[in-house]
Design an enzyme around this catalytic site. Structure first.
Site, PDB file in Angstrom:
ATOM      1  CE  LYS A   1      78.317  30.888  60.793  1.00 30.36           C
ATOM      2  NZ  LYS A   1      78.137  31.420  59.639  1.00 30.36           N
TER       3      LYS A   1
ATOM      4  CE  LYS B   1      85.906  22.049  59.380  1.00 29.49           C
ATOM      5  NZ  LYS B   1      85.233  23.264  58.692  1.00 29.49           N
TER       6      LYS B   1
ATOM      7  CE  LYS C   1      85.648  31.375  53.795  1.00 30.22           C
ATOM      8  NZ  LYS C   1      84.997  30.233  53.260  1.00 30.22           N
TER       9      LYS C   1
END
Ligand code: LTN
Length: 329
Positions: free
Chosen positions: A196, A199, A115
Site C-alpha cells: 500500500k 508516507k 498493529k
C-alpha cells in the site's frame, strides 16, 4: 424530512497522500456537495495518540489536516468540521460503550492484530480500545452513513453490534449506521506496487501538496514491469496497473479506455501523461492549501466553531444514554 446524518474522520498523523485523497477526502467533498446529507467530518486526534508521536508536531498536524480538508473543498458552512478531543462527551460515550464490548471482539480486530503484532503485552490499550472510540464517533450524532475504506468495515460492524446491543438492553437510543464504501481500490506504492502507498516510504508516495516537479520525478521513477505494453494486469503487471488505476481515478475514465489510448505507446510516454494529469488535477488543491497554510487563526476558528456544534450534539446523546442506563438522576 431531515436529511440523513453522515460522519467520518481522518487521523492527523502527517501529510496526506493521493491514497488518502482518492479513498477518503475526495469522496467526502462529493458527499457534502450532493446536498443529500447532514455531514460531520472530524480530525481524529485522540485516535492518532495510539501511534508514536511528537507533542510538538501534533498541533501542526491538526491544523495541516484542517487546511487539507478546506483545500480539498470541505466547507464549514455546509459541514460540521470538528476536532474529536474537543468534544468530551465522545470519550465519555466510548466508556459506556466499552462496558458492552466483549474483549474477544476487540482481540479479533484485524487492525489491532496487525498493529500490536509482536508486542502483545507492551502495545498500548488505546490501540485495543480504538474501535470503541470509533463507535462513539459514529453513534453520538445518529449517523446513518459512514464513508470508510474496506480496512474499517470490521470496526463499523462492531459499531452496529454495539448500537443494537445498547438498544435492546436499555431501549432505543442509537441509530445503526451503514458503511458507504468508496469505489477507489487501494493505491499502491510507486516503488513497491505490492504494498500500500504509505508516507513511511516517501519515494513511492505522492503527497497531495507535492510540486509538479516532484510528481513528475516520482512517477518517472515508478517501478514498471517487464514487457512494454500499457496493460492492466494486477498479477503480472502490478506497477503499470497501479498507474492505470491512479490515472483512472483522477480522470474518471475507465481503465479499458485508457489502455486503448496508450496502445502502442511506451512506458515513458504513459508515465509522462499520468504525471501531467495528477499534477493538473491537484493544482487547485495545491494553491488553496498554500493560501491557507499560514492562516492558522482562521483554521483554528473553523475547528472551534465545529467542535462547539459537535459537542452540543454529543452531550445531548450522552445525556440520553445515561438516562437509559439509570445513572442520570
Ligand atoms: N479509524 C479511521 C478514522 C476514524 C473514523 C471514525 C472514520 C476514527 N473515527 C469514525 C469514520 C468514522 C481511520 O483511520 N481511517
Amino acid at each position: 424530512m431531515a436529511k440523513p446524518v453522515l460522519v467520518s474522520g481522518i487521523q492527523p498523523s502527517g501529510r496526506l497522500h493521493i491514497g488518502n485523497y482518492l479513498g477518503a477526502l475526495k469522496n467526502f467533498v462529493e458527499l457534502q456537495d450532493s446536498g443529500k446529507y447532514e455531514c460531520y467530518f472530524f480530525i481524529a486526534d485522540l485516535h492518532s495518540l495510539t501511534e508514536a508521536f511528537d507533542p510538538k508536531e501534533k498541533p501542526k498536524q491538526i491544523l495541516e489536516l484542517v487546511a487539507d480538508f478546506l483545500a480539498a473543498g470541505l466547507n464549514p458552512r455546509k459541514s460540521t468540521i470538528f476536532q474529536q478531543s474537543q468534544s468530551p462527551s465522545h470519550t465519555e460515550l466510548a466508556w459506556i460503550l466499552g462496558t458492552l464490548t466483549p474483549m474477544g471482539d476487540l482481540r479479533r480486530m484485524t487492525q489491532f492484530k496487525e498493529k500490536s503484532e509482536g508486542e502483545k503485552e507492551t502495545s498500548n490499550i488505546g490501540l485495543f480500545y480504538y474501535p470503541v472510540l470509533m463507535a462513539a464517533d459514529i453513534l453520538f450524532c445518529d449517523a446513518k452513513f459512514v464513508p470508510v475504506g474496506h480496512d474499517q468495515l470490521q470496526h463499523l460492524e462492531l459499531t452496529r453490534t454495539l448500537a443494537r446491543k445498547f438498544n435492546s438492553k436499555f431501549g432505543r437510543t442509537f441509530v445503526e449506521p451503514q458503511p458507504l464504501l468508496t469505489k477507489t481500490p487501494r493505491v499502491m506504492s510507486l516503488m513497491n506496487p505490492e504494498k500500500k502507498m504509505s508516507k513511511s516510504q516517501p519515494e513511492g508516495c505522492l503527497f497531495l501538496d507535492d510540486s509538479p516537479e516532484e510528481i513528475k520525478k516520482k512517477i518517472g521513477r515508478a517501478v514498471t514491469d517487464s514487457g512494454s505494453e500499457v496493460k492492466y494486469d494486477r498479477e503480472k503487471k502490478p506497477g503499470v496497473s497501479n498507474l492505470l488505476e491512479i490515472l483512472s481515478s483522477f480522470t474518471g475514465k475507465p481503465i479499458l479506455q485508457l489502455e486503448k489510448k496508450f496502445r502502442g505507446k511506451n512506458y515513458a510516454t504513459f508515465k509522462a501523461a499520468v504525471a501531467e494529469e495528477v499534477s493538473e488535477k491537484l493544482a487547485k488543491f495545491r494553491s488553496k492549501k498554500a493560501e491557507l497554510r499560514n492562516k492558522t487563526s482562521a483554521l483554528r476558528a473553523v475547528l472551534v466553531k465545529g467542535s462547539g456544534m459537535a459537542s452540543v450534539a454529543a452531550s445531548k446523546k450522552i445525556q440520553e444514554a445515561k438516562k437509559r442506563i439509570g445513572i442520570a438522576l
